[in-house]
Design a protein around this motif. Structure first.
Motif, mmCIF file in Angstrom:
data_model
loop_
_atom_site.group_PDB
_atom_site.id
_atom_site.type_symbol
_atom_site.label_atom_id
_atom_site.label_comp_id
_atom_site.label_asym_id
_atom_site.label_seq_id
_atom_site.Cartn_x
_atom_site.Cartn_y
_atom_site.Cartn_z
ATOM 1 N N TYR A 1 0.842 -1.205 0.000
ATOM 2 C CA TYR A 1 0.000 0.000 0.000
ATOM 3 C C TYR A 1 0.881 1.260 0.000
ATOM 4 N N SER A 2 1.893 1.258 0.884
ATOM 5 C CA SER A 2 2.750 2.449 0.997
ATOM 6 C C SER A 2 3.508 2.704 -0.294
ATOM 7 N N PHE A 3 3.929 1.618 -0.944
ATOM 8 C CA PHE A 3 4.655 1.793 -2.200
ATOM 9 C C PHE A 3 3.751 2.444 -3.250
ATOM 10 N N ILE A 4 2.554 1.918 -3.393
ATOM 11 C CA ILE A 4 1.627 2.481 -4.398
ATOM 12 C C ILE A 4 1.320 3.939 -4.073
ATOM 13 N N LYS A 5 1.158 4.209 -2.793
ATOM 14 C CA LYS A 5 0.882 5.595 -2.390
ATOM 15 C C LYS A 5 2.050 6.504 -2.812
ATOM 16 N N SER A 6 3.280 6.064 -2.552
ATOM 17 C CA SER A 6 4.455 6.847 -2.956
ATOM 18 C C SER A 6 4.469 7.044 -4.461
ATOM 19 N N ALA A 7 4.193 5.960 -5.193
ATOM 20 C CA ALA A 7 4.214 6.053 -6.666
ATOM 21 C C ALA A 7 3.142 7.016 -7.166
ATOM 22 N N VAL A 8 1.967 6.949 -6.547
ATOM 23 C CA VAL A 8 0.856 7.830 -6.963
ATOM 24 C C VAL A 8 1.225 9.293 -6.731
ATOM 25 N N PHE A 9 1.745 9.595 -5.544
ATOM 26 C CA PHE A 9 2.098 10.983 -5.235
ATOM 27 C C PHE A 9 3.240 11.479 -6.131
ATOM 28 N N ARG A 10 4.231 10.612 -6.364
ATOM 29 C CA ARG A 10 5.374 11.039 -7.193
ATOM 30 C C ARG A 10 4.923 11.279 -8.635
ATOM 31 N N ARG A 11 4.108 10.375 -9.117
ATOM 32 C CA ARG A 11 3.650 10.525 -10.507
ATOM 33 C C ARG A 11 2.776 11.764 -10.678
ATOM 34 N N LEU A 12 1.886 11.972 -9.704
ATOM 35 C CA LEU A 12 1.043 13.173 -9.772
ATOM 36 C C LEU A 12 1.884 14.436 -9.661
ATOM 37 N N THR A 13 2.899 14.395 -8.806
ATOM 38 C CA THR A 13 3.775 15.565 -8.642
ATOM 39 C C THR A 13 4.443 15.907 -9.970
ATOM 40 N N PHE A 14 5.040 14.890 -10.622
ATOM 41 C CA PHE A 14 5.668 15.120 -11.930
ATOM 42 C C PHE A 14 4.664 15.703 -12.918
ATOM 43 N N PHE A 15 3.481 15.102 -12.927
ATOM 44 C CA PHE A 15 2.457 15.473 -13.903
ATOM 45 C C PHE A 15 2.014 16.924 -13.690
ATOM 46 N N LEU A 16 1.750 17.283 -12.449
ATOM 47 C CA LEU A 16 1.264 18.645 -12.158
ATOM 48 C C LEU A 16 2.357 19.680 -12.399
ATOM 49 N N LYS A 17 3.621 19.302 -12.049
ATOM 50 C CA LYS A 17 4.738 20.226 -12.298
ATOM 51 C C LYS A 17 4.929 20.431 -13.793
ATOM 52 N N HIS A 18 4.906 19.312 -14.508
ATOM 53 C CA HIS A 18 5.123 19.368 -15.956
ATOM 54 C C HIS A 18 4.096 20.275 -16.636
ATOM 55 N N ASN A 19 2.874 20.237 -16.141
ATOM 56 C CA ASN A 19 1.801 21.048 -16.739
ATOM 57 C C ASN A 19 1.642 22.407 -16.067
ATOM 58 N N LYS A 20 2.532 22.656 -15.088
ATOM 59 C CA LYS A 20 2.533 23.951 -14.375
ATOM 60 C C LYS A 20 1.204 24.234 -13.659
ATOM 61 N N TRP A 21 0.605 23.180 -13.124
ATOM 62 C CA TRP A 21 -0.637 23.350 -12.357
ATOM 63 C C TRP A 21 -0.258 23.440 -10.874
ATOM 64 N N PHE A 22 0.287 24.603 -10.518
ATOM 65 C CA PHE A 22 0.904 24.726 -9.192
ATOM 66 C C PHE A 22 -0.108 24.770 -8.044
ATOM 67 N N GLU A 23 -1.306 25.263 -8.327
ATOM 68 C CA GLU A 23 -2.331 25.275 -7.252
ATOM 69 C C GLU A 23 -2.723 23.849 -6.865
ATOM 70 N N LEU A 24 -2.805 23.011 -7.884
ATOM 71 C CA LEU A 24 -3.139 21.605 -7.608
ATOM 72 C C LEU A 24 -1.973 20.905 -6.917
ATOM 73 N N LEU A 25 -0.766 21.350 -7.276
ATOM 74 C CA LEU A 25 0.427 20.772 -6.638
ATOM 75 C C LEU A 25 0.431 21.105 -5.142
ATOM 76 N N GLU A 26 0.017 22.326 -4.843
ATOM 77 C CA GLU A 26 -0.067 22.737 -3.433
ATOM 78 C C GLU A 26 -1.128 21.899 -2.705
ATOM 79 N N LEU A 27 -2.214 21.652 -3.394
ATOM 80 C CA LEU A 27 -3.284 20.821 -2.819
ATOM 81 C C LEU A 27 -2.780 19.387 -2.584
#
Lengths: 301, 143
Positions: free
Chosen positions: A158-184
């Motif tokens: 569970y913890s591994f998937i959670k880490s992967a989900v957060f890391r992938r979302l972080t990359f995705f939001l940064k890449h698209n410059k959606w910084f408000e969502l990144l803060e969320l």
């Protein structure tokens, strides 16, 4: 970590050490090779590599260390051939500090892994949820999450998937410059302070209030993560059902759909084969373990 | 493990017909016609299913069966007989039993046993899974 049969990289992940990940990786590689696939098994358990031993190899003249330390230019040049069909192996490196390779070297390794000319590139990953492990798993189109039935192993999955989900979302939001969502998303890392963000559904629901299109796009990206859960050392029907429990948790809290749940029966023949330094697919091809591996090979191929 | 069924019927012919059909359906079945010894037989054989046939029973035997049914907590209980008699097996103190009215239909009894046991097993499995899920949620601070 999505299932995409056009691509060829499959990661074997066992967030908790000792769950049988390398044994499964080695024997799965043999099963796939016997199905006529050109396969290379890559030992990415850097610093604690042992995949070659499960294949019965004492070592290799060239290893991943040589590539990472720039002693060899191309990753394809460190592939050792085996006597099993069209199966190659890249032995892991054990140079001191290799597990903590610099970012640039990691990117280079990822690039070379992605361009290996094989039907299937099987990555035997290190345990844990370090950035290296998560990043290598992200490049894979298929991820097999190996767990046993014990609670600590399930927690780590569970913890591994959670880490992967957060890391992938972080990359995705940064890449698209959606910084408000990144803060969320950063707030979602502290569910005690932000209980409404405890689940991914909660995050997406809140994110839509800020930017509906971005939130939907992120949700779509996340939907592509469909790990396959492999429950190893199953002794009873009750053991086999733990896959369903982890599947429910991943769905409820992380909005992750588990593609398939597979089980591998507990089998004493595994220990016997390891003691003989012989892959069980060769040593005891009709054993329950070998049969289950064959079934997994058919499912992922 | 096969499902163990005890059949209690004062009518020997009905009891044997039920046993024969249940045997044919792969259920491990025993038949008893000493109604007043029902309690001892249940303790001795630990059945999964108890079938109580009220046909041909004396009033005191029906009262005895009714009392026995109130004490059974883990077994599936099926009561057979006429509607007017079976109504006595319902009430606030009576646990829920499955009632099958006359005319006797042994094949239907076999179907109901399989359905009920399957549901019970499924419920048991879910309970084990629920406990594991609860443990994981606690340890992962998801509650």
């Amino acid at each position: 970590m999505s299932v995409d049969k056009r691509k060829n990289i499959t990661a074997i992940l066992g967030p908790k050490g000792g769950v049988g990940k390398s044994t499964i990786a080695a024997n799965l590689a043999i099963a796939l090779s016997r199905m006529g696939k050109k396969v290379v098994a890559v030992d990415l358990d850097l610093g604690a590599s042992n995949l070659h031993a499960i294949f019965g190899m004492r070592g290799s003249p060239k290893s991943l260390s040589d590539f990472i330390q720039n002693r060899v230019k191309n990753l394809a040049d460190v592939v050792s051939t085996t006597s099993i069909g069209d199966l190659g192996i890249i032995c892991g490196g054990d140079d001191p500090g290799i597990a903590n390779m610099p970012h640039q070297k990691k990117i280079k390794l990822i690039r070379h892994l992605s361009s290996l000319n094989y039907d299937i590139v099987l990555l035997d990953m290190a345990p844990g949820a370090s950035f290296n492990v998560v990043d290598f798993s992200i490049i894979a189109q298929q991820a097999l999450l190996v767990t046993t039935c014990e609670v600590p192993s399930l927690l780590n999955v569970y913890s591994f998937i959670k880490s992967a989900v957060f890391r992938r979302l972080t990359f995705f939001l940064k890449h698209n410059k959606w910084f408000e969502l990144l803060e969320l998303l950063n707030q979602a890392k502290e569910p005690d302070k932000h209980p409404h963000l405890k689940t991914m559904e909660g995050f997406f629901s809140e994110a839509r209030k800020t930017d509906a299109a971005a939130a939907d796009s992120a949700r779509k990206m996340l939907a592509r993560i469909k790990p396959l859960v492999v429950v190893n050392r199953v002794r009873t029907d009750k053991d086999a059902r733990v896959g369903e429990v982890i599947k429910n948790l991943l769905k409820e809290y992380l909005s992750i759909e588990t593609a398939v749940i597979m089980t591998i029966r507990d089998d004493n023949a595994v220990g016997d084969a390891i003691a003989k330094l012989s892959p069980i697919m060769l040593d005891a091809p009709s054993s329950p373990f070998s049969q289950d591996i064959q079934e997994i090979a058919s499912r992922i191929c | 493990m096969s499902t163990r069924v005890l059949v209690f019927s004062a009518d020997e012919l009905r009891g044997k017909i039920i046993r024969k059909v249940l045997d044919r359906n792969g259920l491990e079945c025993m038949f008893f016609n000493r109604i007043l010894e029902t309690g001892d037989d249940i303790v001795q054989h630990s059945p999964d299913v108890v079938i109580v046939d009220t046909e041909s029973c004396y009033p005191e035997e029906i009262n005895h069966l009714r009392n026995i049914c109130q004490t059974l907590k883990h077994e599936v209980v099926i009561v057979l007989g006429r509607e007017t008699v079976i109504d006595r097996f319902k009430g606030p103190r009576m646990r829920k039993v499955l009632c099958l009215f006359d005319p006797l239909d042994p094949e239907l009894i076999a179907v109901k046993i399989k359905e009920t046991v399957s549901q019970k097993e499924k419920k048991g499995k879910l309970t084990g899974g629920d406990m594991l899920e609860k443990t994981l949620k606690h340890l992962l601070h998801l509650n």
